[in-house]
Design an enzyme around this catalytic site. Structure first.
Site, mmCIF file in Angstrom:
data_model
loop_
_atom_site.group_PDB
_atom_site.id
_atom_site.type_symbol
_atom_site.label_atom_id
_atom_site.label_comp_id
_atom_site.label_asym_id
_atom_site.label_seq_id
_atom_site.Cartn_x
_atom_site.Cartn_y
_atom_site.Cartn_z
ATOM 1 N N LYS A 37 0.804 -1.228 0.000
ATOM 2 C CA LYS A 37 0.000 0.000 0.000
ATOM 3 C C LYS A 37 0.833 1.272 0.000
ATOM 4 C CE LYS A 37 -0.727 0.195 5.001
ATOM 5 N NZ LYS A 37 -1.483 -0.411 6.094
ATOM 6 N N ARG A 132 -8.676 -0.265 16.738
ATOM 7 C CA ARG A 132 -8.984 0.115 15.369
ATOM 8 C C ARG A 132 -9.993 -0.927 14.889
ATOM 9 N NH1 ARG A 132 -4.623 1.081 10.558
ATOM 10 N NH2 ARG A 132 -5.125 -1.114 10.188
HETATM 11 C C1 LIG Z 1 -0.806 -1.211 6.771
HETATM 12 C C2 LIG Z 1 -1.259 -2.503 7.315
HETATM 13 C C3 LIG Z 1 -0.361 -3.578 7.451
HETATM 14 C C4 LIG Z 1 1.112 -3.428 7.154
HETATM 15 O O1 LIG Z 1 1.699 -2.646 8.160
HETATM 16 P P1 LIG Z 1 3.272 -2.348 8.229
HETATM 17 O O2 LIG Z 1 3.471 -1.701 9.548
HETATM 18 O O3 LIG Z 1 3.578 -1.474 7.083
HETATM 19 O O4 LIG Z 1 3.964 -3.670 8.154
HETATM 20 C C5 LIG Z 1 -0.854 -4.777 7.893
HETATM 21 N N1 LIG Z 1 -2.165 -4.940 8.197
HETATM 22 C C6 LIG Z 1 -3.052 -3.944 8.096
HETATM 23 C C7 LIG Z 1 -4.473 -4.197 8.448
HETATM 24 C C8 LIG Z 1 -2.635 -2.685 7.653
HETATM 25 O O5 LIG Z 1 -3.525 -1.692 7.554
#
Ligand SMILES: *Cc1c(COP(=O)(O)O)cnc(C)c1O
Length: 363
Positions: A37, A132
């Site tokens: 992302k 969250r």
């Molecule tokens: C962004 C995200 C991740 C990845 O997180 P990082 O800290 O970049 O490894 C994993 N799971 C969810 C639900 C996220 O929103």
């Protein structure tokens, strides 16, 4: 001419980081869903992650999933943010699996999947304290019952997400709760859960520690792969590259000026700035980079230089005793916030380096 500002992306470093993390986690029975992302679902970054041994891709935006599919990536794809109900048909068409915490959404996915003659995988997210996304543990049995009662979706796992909203870190206690919920859910359904998706890069310290991982068999990793850091303290992870991304900007003014401003002081464009102690005239450099391109707080200045401030379009630096001509390129390190903003800015170009032979370096 190479355009500025631009992000330089080292695909070989991303591949190395993925390979190192997948190898270390495999010893604990954990596989990696690589999260794209922060790069807007860049297909070349995704391919580097897959070369490094990630078994699946994850992204939070259906647009990015669609971009990866359009680039020909056929690997298993997980939408890691709860789908918007109005996107249900696109989600079912693009992603194999999504992370879910609302049964209304799961029902919309089921209807879309039936309409498309397919079955969509569902991972139910459990709230373990970060506040969250997630179903409260007490409500999980009901969510499981309703999900397995639907045609068009298949319950393939449960998951959780920590350290994003409240900074609650993964530990032996909350991870044991997740493992217990897996056992309870399997007893309820009468079949095994394939994926137990325990979290993001913040889970690495916990996962690589010695105690067994229980039922946890998957992490969703973005920041640690891309920037080589764990997000709880932002310390570099041993053996990983922290410079897979850097931001290059161009000098548009370079002059010796006094340290201190003069005139009546009011607010500046973005709040107030503390006047600095007067150290006499120094070389002040303007770079054509601003808040429309990057989060300036997340930049690391080139060696010997100090970032003094930033407005929409100007980054102001003290160049120390480094000569710095107009037109020179300066290279900055980026943190996650800076990377995200730079990737999202229409003004920032990208240059890929360290890719497989024959790949196109510009996009
Ligand atoms: C962004 C995200 C991740 C990845 O997180 P990082 O800290 O970049 O490894 C994993 N799971 C969810 C639900 C996220 O929103």
């Amino acid at each position: 001419m190479t355009p500025t500002p631009r992000l330089e992306i080292r695909l070989d470093h991303i591949e190395h980081n993925t390979a190192t993390l997948t190898r270390r986690l495999a010893r604990h029975g954990i596989s990696v869903t690589a999260v794209t992302k922060a790069t807007l679902g860049d297909p070349d970054v995704a391919r580097a992650m897959l070369r490094g041994g990630a078994t699946r891709l994850g992204d939070s935006r259906i647009e990015n999933v669609e971009r990866l599919r359009a680039a020909g990536l056929e690997v298993s794809m997980t939408l890691i943010r709860s789908p918007s109900p109005s996107h249900a048909a696109r989600v079912v068409a693009g992603a194999d699996v999504s992370l879910n915490s609302e049964l209304d959404v799961v029902e919309a996915l089921a209807a879309a999947a039936i309409a498309q003659g397919t079955v969509h995988g569902v991972i139910l997210m459990v709230e373990l304290g970060d506040l969250r996304e997630g179903i409260l543990a007490a409500d999980l049995p009901d969510a499981v019952r309703r999900t397995i009662g639907l045609r068009g979706v298949e319950l393939i796992g449960i998951g959780t997400n920590l350290a994003c909203q409240s900074g609650v870190g993964p530990d032996d206690d909350n991870m044991a709760v997740l493992s217990d919920l897996v056992a309870a859910t399997e007893a309820q359904c009468g079949f095994g859960l394939v994926r137990v998706s325990a979290g993001n890069s913040a889970n690495l310290d916990w996962a690589l520690d010695d105690p067994p991982a229980g039922r946890i068999n998957e992490l969703r990793l973005g920041e640690s792969i891309l920037l080589g850091r764990e997000p709880l303290r932002r310390t570099p992870i041993a053996g990983l590259h922290t410079d897979a991304f850097s931001l290059v900007g161009e000098v548009i003014e370079s002059k010796i000026k006094p340290t201190r401003p003069w005139g009546t002081i009011h607010q500046a464009a973005f709040g107030t700035t503390e006047p600095r102690p007067d150290t006499g005239p120094t070389r002040r450099v303007l770079v054509a980079l601003g808040r429309q391109d990057v989060d300036p707080d997340g930049l690391t200045a080139p060696h010997g230089m100090t970032i003094l401030g930033a407005s929409s379009d100007h980054l102001v630096l003290d160049a120390g005793d480094r000569p710095c001509r107009v037109g020179a390129e300066l290279t900055f390190g980026v943190d996650y916030a800076a990377l995200l903003r730079a990737m999202t800015s229409p003004f920032v170009a990208r240059r890929l380096r360290g890719g497989p032979a024959g790949s196109d370096p510009h996009r």
